[in-house]
Design a protein around this motif. Structure first.
Motif, PDB file in Angstrom:
ATOM      1  N   VAL A  77       0.859  -1.192   0.000  1.00  0.00           N
ATOM      2  CA  VAL A  77       0.000   0.000   0.000  1.00  0.00           C
ATOM      3  C   VAL A  77       0.890   1.236   0.000  1.00  0.00           C
ATOM      4  CG1 VAL A  77      -1.673   1.336   1.343  1.00  0.00           C
ATOM      5  CG2 VAL A  77      -1.855  -1.165   1.258  1.00  0.00           C
ATOM      6  N   MET A  78       0.538   2.215  -0.841  1.00  0.00           N
ATOM      7  CA  MET A  78       1.225   3.504  -0.823  1.00  0.00           C
ATOM      8  C   MET A  78       0.354   4.529  -0.128  1.00  0.00           C
ATOM      9  SD  MET A  78       1.925   6.418  -3.629  1.00  0.00           S
ATOM     10  CE  MET A  78       0.294   6.991  -3.207  1.00  0.00           C
ATOM     11  N   ILE A  79       0.942   5.236   0.817  1.00  0.00           N
ATOM     12  CA  ILE A  79       0.294   6.380   1.452  1.00  0.00           C
ATOM     13  C   ILE A  79       1.052   7.622   0.999  1.00  0.00           C
ATOM     14  CG2 ILE A  79      -0.302   7.499   3.633  1.00  0.00           C
ATOM     15  CD1 ILE A  79      -0.305   4.746   4.941  1.00  0.00           C
ATOM     16  N   GLY A  80       0.399   8.475   0.235  1.00  0.00           N
ATOM     17  CA  GLY A  80       1.049   9.665  -0.306  1.00  0.00           C
ATOM     18  C   GLY A  80       0.386  10.928   0.211  1.00  0.00           C
ATOM     19  N   ARG A  81       1.138  11.722   0.968  1.00  0.00           N
ATOM     20  CA  ARG A  81       0.608  12.965   1.528  1.00  0.00           C
ATOM     21  C   ARG A  81       1.243  14.164   0.836  1.00  0.00           C
ATOM     22  NH1 ARG A  81       1.491  16.925   5.261  1.00  0.00           N
ATOM     23  NH2 ARG A  81      -0.400  17.626   6.387  1.00  0.00           N
ATOM     24  N   GLN A  82       0.418  15.137   0.452  1.00  0.00           N
ATOM     25  CA  GLN A  82       0.885  16.366  -0.203  1.00  0.00           C
ATOM     26  C   GLN A  82       1.803  16.024  -1.383  1.00  0.00           C
ATOM     27  OE1 GLN A  82      -0.661  18.963   0.439  1.00  0.00           O
ATOM     28  NE2 GLN A  82      -0.265  19.923   2.402  1.00  0.00           N
ATOM     29  N   LEU A  83       1.339  15.163  -2.239  1.00  0.00           N
ATOM     30  CA  LEU A  83       2.153  14.659  -3.345  1.00  0.00           C
ATOM     31  C   LEU A  83       2.673  15.788  -4.229  1.00  0.00           C
ATOM     32  CD1 LEU A  83      -0.092  11.589  -4.141  1.00  0.00           C
ATOM     33  CD2 LEU A  83       2.332  11.465  -3.510  1.00  0.00           C
ATOM     34  N   THR A  84       3.969  15.762  -4.497  1.00  0.00           N
ATOM     35  CA  THR A  84       4.751  16.693  -5.324  1.00  0.00           C
ATOM     36  C   THR A  84       4.881  18.082  -4.695  1.00  0.00           C
ATOM     37  OG1 THR A  84       3.089  17.746  -6.785  1.00  0.00           O
ATOM     38  CG2 THR A  84       3.841  15.505  -7.370  1.00  0.00           C
ATOM     39  N   ARG A  85       4.359  18.284  -3.508  1.00  0.00           N
ATOM     40  CA  ARG A  85       4.450  19.583  -2.845  1.00  0.00           C
ATOM     41  C   ARG A  85       5.651  19.585  -1.893  1.00  0.00           C
ATOM     42  NH1 ARG A  85      -2.139  19.902  -1.742  1.00  0.00           N
ATOM     43  NH2 ARG A  85      -2.694  19.625  -3.942  1.00  0.00           N
ATOM     44  N   PRO A  86       6.064  20.758  -1.405  1.00  0.00           N
ATOM     45  CA  PRO A  86       7.291  20.828  -0.598  1.00  0.00           C
ATOM     46  C   PRO A  86       7.302  19.916   0.626  1.00  0.00           C
ATOM     47  CG  PRO A  86       6.639  23.021  -1.301  1.00  0.00           C
ATOM     48  CD  PRO A  86       5.529  22.108  -1.714  1.00  0.00           C
ATOM     49  N   ASP A  87       6.145  19.679   1.240  1.00  0.00           N
ATOM     50  CA  ASP A  87       6.103  18.840   2.435  1.00  0.00           C
ATOM     51  C   ASP A  87       5.600  17.423   2.130  1.00  0.00           C
ATOM     52  OD1 ASP A  87       3.655  19.903   1.808  1.00  0.00           O
ATOM     53  OD2 ASP A  87       3.024  20.285   3.870  1.00  0.00           O
ATOM     54  N   GLU A  88       5.895  16.945   0.937  1.00  0.00           N
ATOM     55  CA  GLU A  88       5.480  15.606   0.529  1.00  0.00           C
ATOM     56  C   GLU A  88       6.007  14.531   1.485  1.00  0.00           C
ATOM     57  OE1 GLU A  88       5.693  13.818  -3.735  1.00  0.00           O
ATOM     58  OE2 GLU A  88       7.563  13.266  -2.755  1.00  0.00           O
ATOM     59  N   GLU A  89       5.157  13.567   1.796  1.00  0.00           N
ATOM     60  CA  GLU A  89       5.550  12.401   2.587  1.00  0.00           C
ATOM     61  C   GLU A  89       4.970  11.160   1.915  1.00  0.00           C
ATOM     62  OE1 GLU A  89       4.216  12.776   6.589  1.00  0.00           O
ATOM     63  OE2 GLU A  89       5.066  14.779   6.854  1.00  0.00           O
ATOM     64  N   ILE A  90       5.825  10.154   1.686  1.00  0.00           N
ATOM     65  CA  ILE A  90       5.371   8.920   1.062  1.00  0.00           C
ATOM     66  C   ILE A  90       5.798   7.738   1.918  1.00  0.00           C
ATOM     67  CG2 ILE A  90       5.610   7.389  -0.942  1.00  0.00           C
ATOM     68  CD1 ILE A  90       5.877   9.867  -2.670  1.00  0.00           C
ATOM     69  N   THR A  91       4.858   6.860   2.166  1.00  0.00           N
ATOM     70  CA  THR A  91       5.121   5.661   2.944  1.00  0.00           C
ATOM     71  C   THR A  91       4.608   4.456   2.176  1.00  0.00           C
ATOM     72  OG1 THR A  91       4.835   6.878   5.015  1.00  0.00           O
ATOM     73  CG2 THR A  91       4.720   4.469   5.131  1.00  0.00           C
ATOM     74  N   ILE A  92       5.399   3.394   2.131  1.00  0.00           N
ATOM     75  CA  ILE A  92       4.921   2.122   1.594  1.00  0.00           C
ATOM     76  C   ILE A  92       4.738   1.182   2.777  1.00  0.00           C
ATOM     77  CG2 ILE A  92       5.404   0.146   0.110  1.00  0.00           C
ATOM     78  CD1 ILE A  92       7.014   1.967  -1.696  1.00  0.00           C
ATOM     79  N   THR A  93       3.518   0.712   2.937  1.00  0.00           N
ATOM     80  CA  THR A  93       3.196  -0.187   4.029  1.00  0.00           C
ATOM     81  C   THR A  93       2.462  -1.397   3.443  1.00  0.00           C
ATOM     82  OG1 THR A  93       2.139  -0.325   6.215  1.00  0.00           O
ATOM     83  CG2 THR A  93       1.046   1.045   4.575  1.00  0.00           C
ATOM     84  N   THR A  94       1.721  -2.112   4.267  1.00  0.00           N
ATOM     85  CA  THR A  94       0.951  -3.267   3.793  1.00  0.00           C
ATOM     86  C   THR A  94      -0.521  -3.069   4.134  1.00  0.00           C
ATOM     87  OG1 THR A  94       1.200  -4.514   5.842  1.00  0.00           O
ATOM     88  CG2 THR A  94       2.922  -4.801   4.156  1.00  0.00           C
ATOM     89  N   LEU A  95      -1.347  -3.826   3.474  1.00  0.00           N
ATOM     90  CA  LEU A  95      -2.783  -3.733   3.723  1.00  0.00           C
ATOM     91  C   LEU A  95      -3.102  -4.077   5.175  1.00  0.00           C
ATOM     92  CD1 LEU A  95      -5.610  -3.251   2.564  1.00  0.00           C
ATOM     93  CD2 LEU A  95      -5.652  -5.653   1.852  1.00  0.00           C
ATOM     94  N   GLY A  96      -2.448  -5.079   5.695  1.00  0.00           N
ATOM     95  CA  GLY A  96      -2.698  -5.472   7.074  1.00  0.00           C
ATOM     96  C   GLY A  96      -2.317  -4.405   8.074  1.00  0.00           C
ATOM     97  N   GLU A  97      -1.322  -3.583   7.743  1.00  0.00           N
ATOM     98  CA  GLU A  97      -0.835  -2.548   8.660  1.00  0.00           C
ATOM     99  C   GLU A  97      -1.436  -1.172   8.387  1.00  0.00           C
ATOM    100  OE1 GLU A  97       3.364  -2.776   8.138  1.00  0.00           O
ATOM    101  OE2 GLU A  97       3.596  -4.506   9.463  1.00  0.00           O
ATOM    102  N   LEU A  98      -2.233  -1.053   7.350  1.00  0.00           N
ATOM    103  CA  LEU A  98      -2.845   0.233   7.019  1.00  0.00           C
ATOM    104  C   LEU A  98      -3.761   0.684   8.154  1.00  0.00           C
ATOM    105  CD1 LEU A  98      -3.489   2.498   4.969  1.00  0.00           C
ATOM    106  CD2 LEU A  98      -5.268   0.986   4.014  1.00  0.00           C
TER     107      LEU A  98
END
Length: 258
Positions: A198-219
C-alpha cells in the motif's frame, strides 16, 4: 463569445502544470478556485484577479466562474489534480444541464465557450513516486459519503476487491470522518493477502510531501489525513527495494515473455 477554461493544475508542483493549462492561465484575467490552490500556482498568478471561495462552496464556485465568463471576462476555474476527477468540471456541466432544462435563470451561461484542460491526478503522481503501482487494471473510490450514500461506496469497495483491481482511495479521511478507511481495509482483506503493498502519499509533489509504503494489514486511518491519497495494490503488486530506493509496481504479465 468569452471562454471559460475548466482546468486541473496537477498535484501541486508547478513543473507538472500542463502547457495548455499554463497558456490558459496566462490568457485569463479571473481565476476561481479554493485559495490554497491559488497559492500553489505562485509566480503564475501575478496580475490576476482571485475569486477564492472556501471548501464547501463548490456550487458557488462553478456558478461564479460561469457568470464571470458570461460577463466577458476570460475565466479559469481551477482544481488541483485533474478537474474531471472528483472535482469541479462535473458541476459546470450539471449547471448547464439545469439551465437547458429550465431549472436555472441564467441563459447567458449558454453563450459561454467552455474548454476543459486535464491535469495530472493525485493517483498518477503517487504512482510515479513509487514506480508503477497502476501498471495493471485499477480503479478509484472516494470514501467521502457527503454526496454518495455509504451503502453505494461499500458496494463498490467489495466489487473492486472481488475484481482484484488496484484501488486508489480519494478522500480517505476528514476531520469528521475517520472510520471508512479502516472499514475499506477490512473489506479488502477478504479478497487479498495482508502483505499486499500500500502507498500512502501525503501532499504529493508539494514541498512537504511524505510517502510511505506499508501493507494492507498494517494500514491504519491514524496515519492518514485529508491531504493524503492511499493506493492499495492488487494480489500481484510487489514492493521491491534496490539499495535505498523503494519501489511498488503491479506486473502486467510480461514475466511469461521474459
Amino acid at each position: 463569445m468569452t471562454k471559460l477554461f475548466v482546468m486541473g493544475m496537477g498535484p501541486g508542483d508547478l513543473g507538472l502544470v500542463a502547457p495548455n493549462a499554463t497558456k490558459a492561465l496566462d490568457i485569463c484575467t479571473d481565476w476561481v478556485a479554493y485559495g490554497y490552490y491559488l497559492e500553489l500556482l505562485g509566480e503564475l498568478s501575478q496580475g490576476k484577479t482571485f475569486h477564492d471561495l472556501p471548501l464547501g462552496e463548490e456550487i458557488g464556485r462553478a456558478r461564479l466562474a460561469l457568470t464571470l465568463a458570461a460577463k466577458g471576462k476570460p475565466t479559469a476555474l481551477i482544481s488541483s489534480g485533474d478537474i474531471g476527477i472528483y472535482a469541479m468540471a462535473t458541476l459546470v456541466f450539471e449547471l448547464l444541464d439545469q439551465q437547458l432544462q429550465g431549472n436555472e435563470n441564467h441563459p447567458e451561461w449558454l453563450d459561454v465557450e467552455i474548454e476543459v484542460i486535464p491535469g495530472i491526478s493525485a493517483m498518477q503522481a503517487g504512482a510515479s513516486r513509487v514506480g508503477a503501482s497502476l501498471g495493471h487494471d485499477f480503479c478509484t473510490v472516494s470514501l467521502s459519503d457527503l454526496l454518495t450514500p455509504w451503502e453505494t461506496i461499500d458496494k463498490r469497495i467489495h466489487a473492486a476487491g472481488a475484481g482484484d483491481f488496484v484501488i486508489s482511495f480519494y478522500n480517505p479521511v476528514s476531520k469528521k470522518r475517520d472510520w471508512q478507511l479502516n472499514h475499506a481495509r477490512d473489506v479488502l482483506l477478504q479478497y487479498r493477502p495482508a502483505n499486499t503493498p500500500v502507498m500512502i502519499g501525503r501532499q504529493l509533489t508539494r514541498p512537504d510531501e511524505e510517502i510511505t509504503i506499508t501493507t494492507l494489514g498494517e494500514l491504519d486511518a491514524n496515519a492518514v489525513d485529508m491531504f493524503t491519497m492511499v493506493t492499495v495494490g492488487n494480489s500481484e503488486s510487489k514492493h521491491i527495494v534496490n539499495k535505498d530506493q523503494h519501489w511498488l509496481y503491479t506486473p502486467r504479465g510480461y514475466s511469461k515473455k521474459l
